[in-house]
Scaffold this motif. Structure first.
Motif, short mmCIF file in Angstrom:
data_model
loop_
_atom_site.label_atom_id
_atom_site.label_comp_id
_atom_site.label_asym_id
_atom_site.label_seq_id
_atom_site.Cartn_x
_atom_site.Cartn_y
_atom_site.Cartn_z
N ALA A 57 0.83 -1.21 0.00
CA ALA A 57 0.00 0.00 0.00
C ALA A 57 0.86 1.26 0.00
O ALA A 57 0.54 2.26 -0.67
CB ALA A 57 -0.94 -0.01 1.21
N VAL A 58 1.98 1.22 0.74
CA VAL A 58 2.89 2.37 0.77
C VAL A 58 3.41 2.67 -0.64
O VAL A 58 3.39 3.82 -1.10
CB VAL A 58 4.07 2.10 1.73
N TYR A 59 3.86 1.65 -1.33
CA TYR A 59 4.46 1.88 -2.64
C TYR A 59 3.42 2.22 -3.70
O TYR A 59 3.72 2.95 -4.66
CB TYR A 59 5.30 0.68 -3.05
N LEU A 60 2.21 1.70 -3.58
CA LEU A 60 1.16 2.10 -4.51
C LEU A 60 0.83 3.58 -4.33
O LEU A 60 0.65 4.31 -5.32
CB LEU A 60 -0.09 1.24 -4.28
N ALA A 61 0.75 4.03 -3.08
CA ALA A 61 0.52 5.45 -2.83
C ALA A 61 1.69 6.30 -3.33
O ALA A 61 1.50 7.38 -3.90
CB ALA A 61 0.29 5.69 -1.34
N ALA A 118 11.64 4.93 -17.86
CA ALA A 118 10.65 4.48 -16.88
C ALA A 118 10.50 2.96 -16.91
O ALA A 118 10.40 2.32 -15.85
CB ALA A 118 9.30 5.15 -17.16
N ALA A 119 10.50 2.38 -18.10
CA ALA A 119 10.41 0.92 -18.21
C ALA A 119 11.61 0.26 -17.54
O ALA A 119 11.46 -0.74 -16.81
CB ALA A 119 10.32 0.51 -19.68
N ILE A 120 12.80 0.79 -17.75
CA ILE A 120 13.99 0.25 -17.10
C ILE A 120 13.85 0.31 -15.59
O ILE A 120 14.17 -0.65 -14.87
CB ILE A 120 15.24 1.03 -17.55
N SER A 121 13.34 1.43 -15.08
CA SER A 121 13.20 1.57 -13.62
C SER A 121 12.25 0.53 -13.05
O SER A 121 12.50 -0.05 -11.99
CB SER A 121 12.72 2.98 -13.28
N GLY A 122 11.13 0.27 -13.75
CA GLY A 122 10.19 -0.73 -13.26
C GLY A 122 10.77 -2.13 -13.30
O GLY A 122 10.59 -2.92 -12.37
N SER A 135 13.70 -2.35 -10.61
CA SER A 135 13.21 -2.31 -9.23
C SER A 135 12.45 -3.58 -8.87
O SER A 135 12.50 -4.03 -7.73
CB SER A 135 12.32 -1.08 -9.02
N GLY A 136 11.75 -4.18 -9.84
CA GLY A 136 11.06 -5.43 -9.58
C GLY A 136 12.01 -6.52 -9.14
O GLY A 136 11.77 -7.24 -8.16
N ALA A 141 8.68 2.87 -11.37
CA ALA A 141 9.60 2.14 -10.49
C ALA A 141 8.87 1.60 -9.26
O ALA A 141 9.07 0.43 -8.87
CB ALA A 141 10.75 3.06 -10.06
N PHE A 142 8.03 2.41 -8.64
CA PHE A 142 7.30 1.95 -7.46
C PHE A 142 6.30 0.86 -7.81
O PHE A 142 6.04 -0.04 -7.00
CB PHE A 142 6.60 3.13 -6.79
N ALA A 143 5.73 0.93 -9.00
CA ALA A 143 4.86 -0.16 -9.44
C ALA A 143 5.66 -1.46 -9.56
O ALA A 143 5.18 -2.55 -9.21
CB ALA A 143 4.21 0.19 -10.77
#
Length: 412
Positions: free
Chosen positions: A67-71, A232-236, A239-240, A363-365
């Motif tokens: 929930a933290v990261y979705l927010a 942005a794609a690289i960050s996601g 981070s995953g 990234a957070f996603a």
């Protein structure tokens, strides 16, 4: 011209020109990042103590982290309007104050307070990076940009380490509520101190602009600014894998390699510590090469190589296992500063904060999706190590995107 600060009485205090310099900005933004991260990790670290009093099982805290990261993802994407209207210093103050209020809600509000607090913590965490990037992008020399952002990003491991080192000890002395109250006090104090930077950091502020009018700036940057969607794609993708590695290393070593929980925890800690230093190393490499995308591609390739070796870990001697996780710590957790510097470089003039917000939303996603995807793979193949090897496809894709994007985003 030196800047004068309002001392709260309507009179201008003595000028403090040093507040507008790079050194002061880097120190302030790094500390703010560390404190915001400390707030994110506070409940997970204290979960065994907090969960019984909230009437839930400790593993429920995993949902709170999601929930933290979705927010944080939503806030990062929509942060541009707040940055334009209020400036980076006020947004940093707001982020730290929100985290402090979240601590108070958990302390006094029970389970509903913890749920609402997760949203506020994520709001603060999602606002911190765009605010910092707006300032550092303006002040950092082009030849040192990557190192500047790498230093700022060390605030993340510093905050995580402080949470693990300090909060359990404070909770042992004062109880978990006392630990959260102490953290809330520190966060509020830091929010007040951040107010000193309001005038020095006001270069891109547009005081008359309505907050909601700029709220879509992060999304527009991803759609319109060349190279930003790929970044942005690289960050996601990165981070995953990074968060999955941090979340499941201990479980893999204990269940499949026969390590003790203490020894496995030590390896996980070493991995994170190496990542903190690696951010600085990769920042220096990117500045030397003058090519952030090439650096990101190299990081992804090394992460892929380490990931596909993980299925062999159960049969390896301890020294070789530790060596592999040192490599993974240096790659899978060392990319953040370079990527933030690239976002600042590719952003339109005066729009680094909103561009970073758009990138970090993805990234957070990835932070939310990565560990869940690993869990799904473990269920399918029956092995953490093999699931990690499959999940290494994420950084592999990211490395390809970074390499192909080099010519389109070359340093000018």
């Amino acid at each position: 011209m030196a800047l004068a600060e309002d001392d709260g009485t309507g009179r201008a205090s003595r000028p403090r020109p040093w507040l507008g310099g790079l050194a002061a900005a880097l120190l302030a933004t790094t500390l703010a990042q560390a404190l915001a991260t400390l707030a994110v990790f506070s409940l997970p670290v204290l979960a065994p103590l907090v969960a019984p009093d909230l009437g839930v099982a400790p593993h429920w805290i995993g949902g709170q982290v999601a929930a933290v990261y979705l927010a944080a993802s939503a806030t990062s994407l929509l942060s541009a309007g707040a940055l334009r209207r209020h400036g980076s210093a006020r947004c940093t103050q707001l982020a730290l104050a929100a985290a402090a209020i979240a601590c108070l809600l958990v302390t006094f509000g029970g389970l509903p307070g913890a749920l609402l607090g997760a949203g506020l913590t994520g709001f603060g965490y999602g606002l911190t990076n765009p605010a910092a990037t707006e300032v550092l992008a303006r002040l950092a020399p082009a030849g040192r940009r990557n190192m500047v952002f790498a230093v700022k990003q060390t605030g993340v491991p510093i905050g995580g380490a402080l949470a693990g080192l300090l909060l359990p000890s404070i909770a042992q002395a004062l109880g978990w509520r006392g630990a959260l109250l102490a953290l809330a006090a520190v966060l509020l104090l830091a929010a007040l101190v951040a107010g000193l930077f309001h005038r020095p950091w006001a270069a891109e502020r547009e005081a008359g602009k309505a907050t909601r009018r700029g709220a879509g700036g992060g999304w527009r940057a991803l759609r319109e600014q060349p190279g930003m969607a790929g970044l942005a794609a690289i960050s996601g993708l990165y981070s995953g894998f990074q968060l999955a590695l941090g979340a499941m290393t201990v479980a893999m070593l204990v269940e499949e390699a026969g390590w003790s929980p203490v020894a496995a925890g030590l390896v996980a800690s070493v991995t994170q510590a190496v990542g903190a230093g690696a951010r600085l190393v990769w920042g220096g490499v990117a500045d030397r090469w003058r090519d952030g995308m090439r650096t990101l591609a190299t990081i992804g390739a090394i992460t892929l190589a380490g990931g596909v070796l993980l299925p062999f870990v159960p049969s390896w001697p301890p020294a070789a296992v530790i060596g592999l996780f040192v490599v993974l710590g240096g790659s899978a957790t060392g990319w953040n500063g370079v990527l933030m510097a690239e976002a600042a470089r590719l952003a339109a003039p005066g729009r680094a904060g909103e561009a970073t917000g758009g990138v970090l939303a993805v990234a957070f996603a990835g932070v939310v999706v990565g560990p869940s995807l690993l869990g799904l793979l473990v269920g399918l193949v029956g092995s953490y190590a093999l699931a990690f090897a499959l999940l290494a496809g994420l950084p592999a894709i990211g490395a390809v995107i970074a390499w192909r994007g080099r010519s389109r985003t070359a340093e000018r």
